[in-house]
Scaffold this motif. Structure first.
Motif, mmCIF file in Angstrom:
data_model
loop_
_atom_site.group_PDB
_atom_site.id
_atom_site.type_symbol
_atom_site.label_atom_id
_atom_site.label_comp_id
_atom_site.label_asym_id
_atom_site.label_seq_id
_atom_site.Cartn_x
_atom_site.Cartn_y
_atom_site.Cartn_z
ATOM 1 N N PHE A 436 0.857 -1.186 0.000
ATOM 2 C CA PHE A 436 0.000 0.000 0.000
ATOM 3 C C PHE A 436 0.890 1.233 0.000
ATOM 4 N N VAL A 437 0.353 2.340 -0.525
ATOM 5 C CA VAL A 437 1.101 3.596 -0.546
ATOM 6 C C VAL A 437 0.209 4.732 -0.067
ATOM 7 N N ALA A 438 0.857 5.775 0.425
ATOM 8 C CA ALA A 438 0.138 6.986 0.830
ATOM 9 C C ALA A 438 -0.045 7.871 -0.396
ATOM 10 N N VAL A 439 -1.266 8.340 -0.616
ATOM 11 C CA VAL A 439 -1.598 9.166 -1.772
ATOM 12 C C VAL A 439 -2.194 10.482 -1.284
ATOM 13 N N SER A 440 -1.629 11.573 -1.751
ATOM 14 C CA SER A 440 -2.128 12.894 -1.359
ATOM 15 C C SER A 440 -3.403 13.221 -2.113
ATOM 16 N N ARG A 441 -4.410 13.660 -1.365
ATOM 17 C CA ARG A 441 -5.662 14.120 -1.946
ATOM 18 C C ARG A 441 -5.855 15.616 -1.702
ATOM 19 N N GLY A 442 -4.754 16.320 -1.564
ATOM 20 C CA GLY A 442 -4.830 17.749 -1.301
ATOM 21 C C GLY A 442 -4.856 18.039 0.183
ATOM 22 N N ASP A 443 -6.035 18.026 0.775
ATOM 23 C CA ASP A 443 -6.179 18.338 2.197
ATOM 24 C C ASP A 443 -5.970 17.129 3.104
ATOM 25 N N PHE A 444 -5.866 15.947 2.512
ATOM 26 C CA PHE A 444 -5.712 14.761 3.349
ATOM 27 C C PHE A 444 -4.930 13.704 2.586
ATOM 28 N N ILE A 445 -4.556 12.668 3.296
ATOM 29 C CA ILE A 445 -3.778 11.568 2.734
ATOM 30 C C ILE A 445 -4.613 10.297 2.795
ATOM 31 N N GLU A 446 -4.603 9.544 1.707
ATOM 32 C CA GLU A 446 -5.258 8.243 1.692
ATOM 33 C C GLU A 446 -4.205 7.146 1.558
ATOM 34 N N THR A 447 -4.467 6.034 2.190
ATOM 35 C CA THR A 447 -3.638 4.846 2.015
ATOM 36 C C THR A 447 -4.364 3.903 1.067
ATOM 37 N N MET A 448 -3.731 3.601 -0.069
ATOM 38 C CA MET A 448 -4.403 2.842 -1.119
ATOM 39 C C MET A 448 -3.495 1.727 -1.635
ATOM 40 N N PRO A 449 -4.099 0.654 -2.146
ATOM 41 C CA PRO A 449 -3.305 -0.488 -2.616
ATOM 42 C C PRO A 449 -2.652 -0.240 -3.969
ATOM 43 N N VAL A 450 -1.462 -0.799 -4.142
ATOM 44 C CA VAL A 450 -0.818 -0.880 -5.452
ATOM 45 C C VAL A 450 -1.301 -2.160 -6.118
ATOM 46 N N ILE A 451 -1.712 -2.069 -7.367
ATOM 47 C CA ILE A 451 -2.206 -3.245 -8.096
ATOM 48 C C ILE A 451 -1.146 -3.651 -9.116
ATOM 49 N N ALA A 529 -6.748 4.672 -9.738
ATOM 50 C CA ALA A 529 -5.504 3.918 -9.549
ATOM 51 C C ALA A 529 -4.478 4.268 -10.631
ATOM 52 N N PHE A 530 -4.939 4.440 -11.881
ATOM 53 C CA PHE A 530 -4.037 4.865 -12.958
ATOM 54 C C PHE A 530 -3.487 6.260 -12.681
ATOM 55 N N TYR A 531 -4.375 7.168 -12.318
ATOM 56 C CA TYR A 531 -3.948 8.548 -12.083
ATOM 57 C C TYR A 531 -2.966 8.642 -10.909
ATOM 58 N N ASP A 532 -3.142 7.774 -9.907
ATOM 59 C CA ASP A 532 -2.229 7.758 -8.763
ATOM 60 C C ASP A 532 -0.904 7.086 -9.085
ATOM 61 N N GLY A 533 -0.829 6.408 -10.226
ATOM 62 C CA GLY A 533 0.371 5.640 -10.542
ATOM 63 C C GLY A 533 0.466 4.369 -9.735
ATOM 64 N N ARG A 534 -0.683 3.860 -9.271
ATOM 65 C CA ARG A 534 -0.690 2.665 -8.412
ATOM 66 C C ARG A 534 -0.880 1.376 -9.200
ATOM 67 N N ILE A 535 -0.845 1.459 -10.506
ATOM 68 C CA ILE A 535 -0.974 0.261 -11.330
ATOM 69 C C ILE A 535 0.374 -0.060 -11.954
ATOM 70 N N HIS A 595 -10.758 1.318 9.329
ATOM 71 C CA HIS A 595 -11.198 2.711 9.365
ATOM 72 C C HIS A 595 -10.392 3.607 8.431
ATOM 73 N N ARG A 596 -9.278 3.105 7.898
ATOM 74 C CA ARG A 596 -8.478 3.886 6.953
ATOM 75 C C ARG A 596 -8.898 3.647 5.500
ATOM 76 N N MET A 597 -9.838 2.738 5.294
ATOM 77 C CA MET A 597 -10.389 2.561 3.950
ATOM 78 C C MET A 597 -11.210 3.795 3.592
ATOM 79 N N PRO A 598 -11.078 4.313 2.384
ATOM 80 C CA PRO A 598 -11.911 5.446 1.966
ATOM 81 C C PRO A 598 -13.388 5.110 2.107
ATOM 82 N N ARG A 599 -14.158 6.079 2.532
ATOM 83 C CA ARG A 599 -15.586 5.860 2.741
ATOM 84 C C ARG A 599 -16.274 5.369 1.470
ATOM 85 N N SER A 600 -15.792 5.848 0.308
ATOM 86 C CA SER A 600 -16.415 5.431 -0.946
ATOM 87 C C SER A 600 -16.307 3.925 -1.156
ATOM 88 N N LEU A 601 -15.227 3.310 -0.601
ATOM 89 C CA LEU A 601 -15.073 1.862 -0.716
ATOM 90 C C LEU A 601 -15.881 1.138 0.343
#
Length: 658
Positions: A436-451, A529-535, A595-601
Motif C-alpha cells: 500500500f502507498v500513501a496518496v495525497s488528496r490535497g487536504d488529506f492523505i489516503e492509504t491505497m493499494p498498489v495493483i 488507480a491509474f492517475y495515482d500511478g498505483r498500477i 477505518h483507513r479505507m476510503p468511505r467510498s469503498l
C-alpha cells in the motif's frame, strides 16, 4: 444503341446514321442549331465525335459552365473559387467516388449536391440511357440520397437538391421532373431521384447509378445486432456502402468503368472511421477523389494570418494547445497543426470537439473517460508478464508461462475474465497487491493499494471457430496447481459465465459475477488507480489502447468503447483493480485498519447479489456455518485456502506450455 454496338459500326454506317441523327436533334433543339452544326462538322472529321453524336442528344458542357451558365444552373459566383476547382476535379471523368470530409463549413455537402446535379445532367444528355447501359427500358435509373435514416436523407440533402433543380433553367425547360410528386423526383426516360432509408435494404431493387451517403462516419456500429445476419457487429456505414456499390457495379459497370458518382460525405469522428478507410484506399485507387479541407484553406482572406499551434495527439498522448515558442521534437512535428487565432477561444473552451469540427481531426474519444492518458500510458511496461505473449487462441498460437517471473509468491491473486465466444476476444487479467502507498488528496492523505498485474491476456477466437472456455479454465488451473500461483478469487462478467462459475467453484476458487457494464464504479476505481500511478502492468498495446479510448455515456451511466473499438481486455483489468481494491482481506493482510479505507469503498454498494463483494459480505455477516449457502441456485463457499489435495504440482519447470 449501346457503346459496344457503336464500336462495331463501320465509318460509312456511322456517317449515314449521323445525318439522320442531325435532323432529329435539330427538331428537338432548334435553338441549339448552331452548336449542333458545329458538332456535326467535328463528327465528319472524327469517328470519336460521330460516336458522341450517336450517344448524346446534345454535347455535354463542362461542370463549370453547367454551374455558372444562365442556360443551366445559373449559379455564377455561388461557389467559392477553390470549391469550384474541386468540383471540376471530381467531375473530370476519371473518378467514380468522392470522399468529402474535413472541418465544418467547407462545402462538403454543397460539392456532393452540385456533383449529383451535373451527373444527372450528363444522363439527360444521352439519347437512350437504358441502351447505353444495356438496361430494360421499363426499368428506372436511380440517384439515391441516404443518411443516418430516411427522415434525415429527405429533410436535408434531398430537399436542398430538389430546390436547386427546381430553380435551374436547364431542368425547368429541357429535363423537368414531375413536380406533383413530393416523395421523389421523376424525370423523363425513367430517371429517378429519391431519398432512401438508412439501412442496406433502402436501395433494394433499384438500379443505382450514383448518389450521396451523408454522415457516413456517424452511422451506427452495434454489437450483437439483430440487423447482422450472424448476430455479430452491425456496421451501418459499411453495409450501406457495400449495398450501393454492388448495385452500381452489377448494373452499370462496362469495361471496368462506372458512370455516375457516389459521394461519401461526413465530418470526422473517430480514427479508423469509414472515410479514413476510403482515403487509404484512394492512395492506390485513382478513381476515388478525396476532398479534405478546413475553412482557412478555402477562404484565407477571412483570417488575419496569425496562428496558434495545437498538438493533435496520438495513441498515447492527448491533444493540447501549445504554449508560445514551445519546442517540439522533430519526430512530433507532423502532429502539430497551426490554427487561426480567430478560433483560439473555441479551442480553449472545448478542445476535442473543436479539433473534430473546426480542424477536421479525428480524435480518440469525443467524451473520453481517461482524460489523463499520459498517466495511463506510464503504468504499462512497469513489470514483466509471466506469459510469453499478449494474445493467443490456444490453437494456432500457444502460450508459454514462466514461473521464474513470479514475484510476491505468497500474495493471493485475483483473476477477472471477460468472456466471449466467436465474435470478440476474451480478456483475462491476473493481479495482486504487493503493498500500500500513501496518496495525497490535497487536504488529506489516503492509504491505497498498489495493483500489480502478473499477466494481461487477449484470447482470440481461432480462425473459423469459437473460444473454448475450457481452455481458459485450464489456464487458471495451471497457474494455481502447476506454477504454485496462489489464485484465490476468479470473477466473470455476466455473459456466458454461469457454467464456468459453477465448475471453478467445485475446483476450490471463490467465484462470482463482476460486471463492468452495470455502472461506472469499477472503472472509477480503476481510473483513480491509474492517475495515482498505483498500477504496475506489463506491456500490452491493446489493453493500453482500450483504456485510453474509453468513453463515458452519461445518459446510460456506463463506460463504453468507440465504434470499431473494444474493451474486452480493459474490462478484465478493471475487474482485477476493482476486485482487489474492495477485498477487505487484502487490507487486513497488509495491516491497514478498516477505518483507513476510503468511505467510498466502505459504503460501496455491491453490483448484485451474485457479485463477489456481496457473497463475501453475506458470508462475513452470517459466519462460516453458512459457507455452503445457495444463492439463486448456485452453491457458493469460501475455499479453504490453497488445498494440498487439489492436485497442484510441488515443483515447476522453467516454463509451462499451453
Amino acid at each position: 444503341m449501346s457503346q459496344s454496338q457503336i464500336r462495331d459500326l463501320s465509318q460509312e454506317d456511322l456517317a449515314q446514321i449521323a445525318s439522320e441523327v442531325l435532323l432529329e436533334v435539330a427538331n428537338d433543339y432548334p435553338e441549339d442549331i448552331e452548336t449542333i452544326l458545329s458538332w456535326v462538322q467535328q463528327a465528319v472529321e472524327s469517328p470519336a465525335a460521330i460516336q458522341d453524336l450517336l450517344r448524346y442528344k446534345h454535347q455535354p458542357v463542362g461542370v463549370r459552365e453547367f454551374v455558372e451558365s444562365a442556360a443551366f444552373m445559373n449559379k455564377k459566383g455561388v461557389l467559392w473559387p477553390r470549391v469550384m476547382d474541386a468540383l471540376e476535379e471530381i467531375n473530370d471523368g476519371t473518378h467514380t467516388e468522392a470522399v468529402l470530409t474535413g472541418g465544418i463549413g467547407v462545402a462538403k455537402t454543397t460539392l456532393a449536391l452540385y456533383t449529383q446535379a451535373y451527373q444527372l445532367y450528363l444522363i439527360s444528355c444521352l439519347r437512350d440511357p437504358h441502351a447505353e447501359f444495356d438496361l430494360d427500358p421499363a426499368s428506372e435509373i436511380t440517384v439515391i440520397f441516404q443518411s443516418l435514416n430516411a427522415k434525415l436523407a429527405k429533410g436535408i440533402d434531398y430537399t436542398r437538391f430538389r430546390s436547386m433543380i427546381e430553380s435551374s433553367p436547364y431542368f425547368k425547360y429541357h429535363f423537368p421532373f414531375q413536380a406533383d410528386i413530393e416523395s421523389e423526383m421523376r424525370f423523363p426516360n425513367n430517371i429517378l431521384v429519391k431519398p432512401i432509408s438508412g439501412q442496406e435494404t433502402g436501395a433494394i431493387g433499384e438500379n443505382v447509378i450514383g448518389g450521396v451517403i451523408d454522415e457516413i462516419n456517424f452511422m451506427a456500429v452495434v454489437e450483437n445486432s439483430k440487423h447482422s445476419k450472424d448476430g455479430s457487429i452491425y456496421d451501418q456505414a459499411t453495409q450501406n456502402y457495400n449495398s450501393i456499390a454492388r448495385r452500381r457495379e452489377s448494373r452499370f459497370m462496362q469495361l471496368g468503368r462506372l458512370p455516375g458518382m457516389l459521394c461519401l460525405v461526413s465530418s470526422r469522428n473517430y480514427p479508423g472511421q469509414f472515410t479514413d478507410k476510403k482515403e487509404e484506399e484512394a492512395r492506390t485507387n485513382p478513381r476515388i477523389y478525396v476532398y479534405d479541407k478546413r475553412l482557412w484553406e478555402l477562404r484565407p482572406e477571412r483570417f488575419v494570418g496569425e496562428w496558434f499551434h495545437v498538438f493533435i495527439g496520438d495513441e498515447t498522448r492527448k491533444p493540447r494547445i501549445l504554449v508560445e515558442d514551445e519546442e517540439v521534437s522533430r519526430e512530433d512535428r507532423h502532429l502539430i497543426m497551426p490554427i487561426p487565432v480567430e478560433y483560439r477561444q473555441t479551442f480553449e473552451n472545448d478542445l476535442l470537439p473543436a479539433l473534430r469540427d473546426v480542424a477536421g481531426v479525428a480524435t480518440q474519444a469525443l467524451h473520453p473517460f481517461m482524460l489523463n492518458t499520459e498517466a495511463v500510458t506510464a503504468c504499462f511496461g512497469k513489470v514483466q508478464s509471466i506469459a510469453s505473449r499478449d494474445d493467443c487462441d490456444f490453437k494456432a498460437t500457444k502460450l508459454q508461462l514462466y514461473p521464474k517471473r513470479i514475484v510476491n509468491p505468497n500474495e493471493p491473486r485475483f483473476v477477472h475474465i471477460d468472456l466471449a465466444i466467436s465474435k470478440d476476444s476474451a480478456g483475462v487479467s491476473i493481479g495482486h497487491v504487493p503493498n500500500f502507498v500513501a496518496v495525497s488528496r490535497g487536504d488529506f492523505i489516503e492509504t491505497m493499494p498498489v495493483i500489480q498485474f502478473d499477466m494481461i491476456l487477449e484470447i482470440r477466437p481461432p480462425r473459423g471457430g469459437e473460444i473454448e472456455f475450457e481452455n481458459i479454465r485450464k489456464l487458471i488451473y495451471t497457474l494455481r496447481d502447476t506454477m504454485n500461483l496462489p489464485v484465490k478469487w476468479v470473477s466473470f462478467d455476466s455473459f456466458q459465465s454461469k457454467d464456468s462459475i459453477q465448475i471453478m467453484h467445485r475446483q476450490g476458487f471463490m467465484t462470482g459475477y463482476q460486471s463492468m457494464d452495470t455502472d461506472t464504479y469499477a472503472y472509477d476505481v480503476t481510473k483513480q488507480a491509474f492517475y495515482d500511478g498505483r498500477i504496475l502492468a506489463p506491456t500490452h498495446a491493446k489493453a493500453m489502447q482500450e483504456m485510453r479510448t474509453l468513453e463515458i455515456d452519461t445518459k446510460k451511466n456506463k463506460i463504453d468503447h468507440p465504434p470499431h473499438g473494444s474493451k474486452d481486455v480493459s474490462d478484465s483489468m478493471a475487474g482485477v483493480v476493482f476486485g482487489l481494491t474492495l477485498r477487505r482481506e487484502i487490507w487486513s493482510r497488509h495491516q491497514i485498519p478498516t477505518h483507513r479505507m476510503p468511505r467510498s469503498l466502505i459504503e460501496a454498494k455491491p453490483q448484485s447479489k451474485h457479485s463477489l463483494t456481496h457473497i463475501e459480505r453475506t458470508q462475513g455477516e452470517h459466519g462460516k456455518e453458512h459457507r455452503h449457502a445457495t444463492v439463486s441456485g448456485l452453491q457458493r463457499h469460501e475455499p479453504a485456502g490453497l488445498r494440498a489435495g487439489s492436485g497442484r504440482a510441488r515443483t515447476a519447470s522453467s516454463h509451462r506450455a499451453l
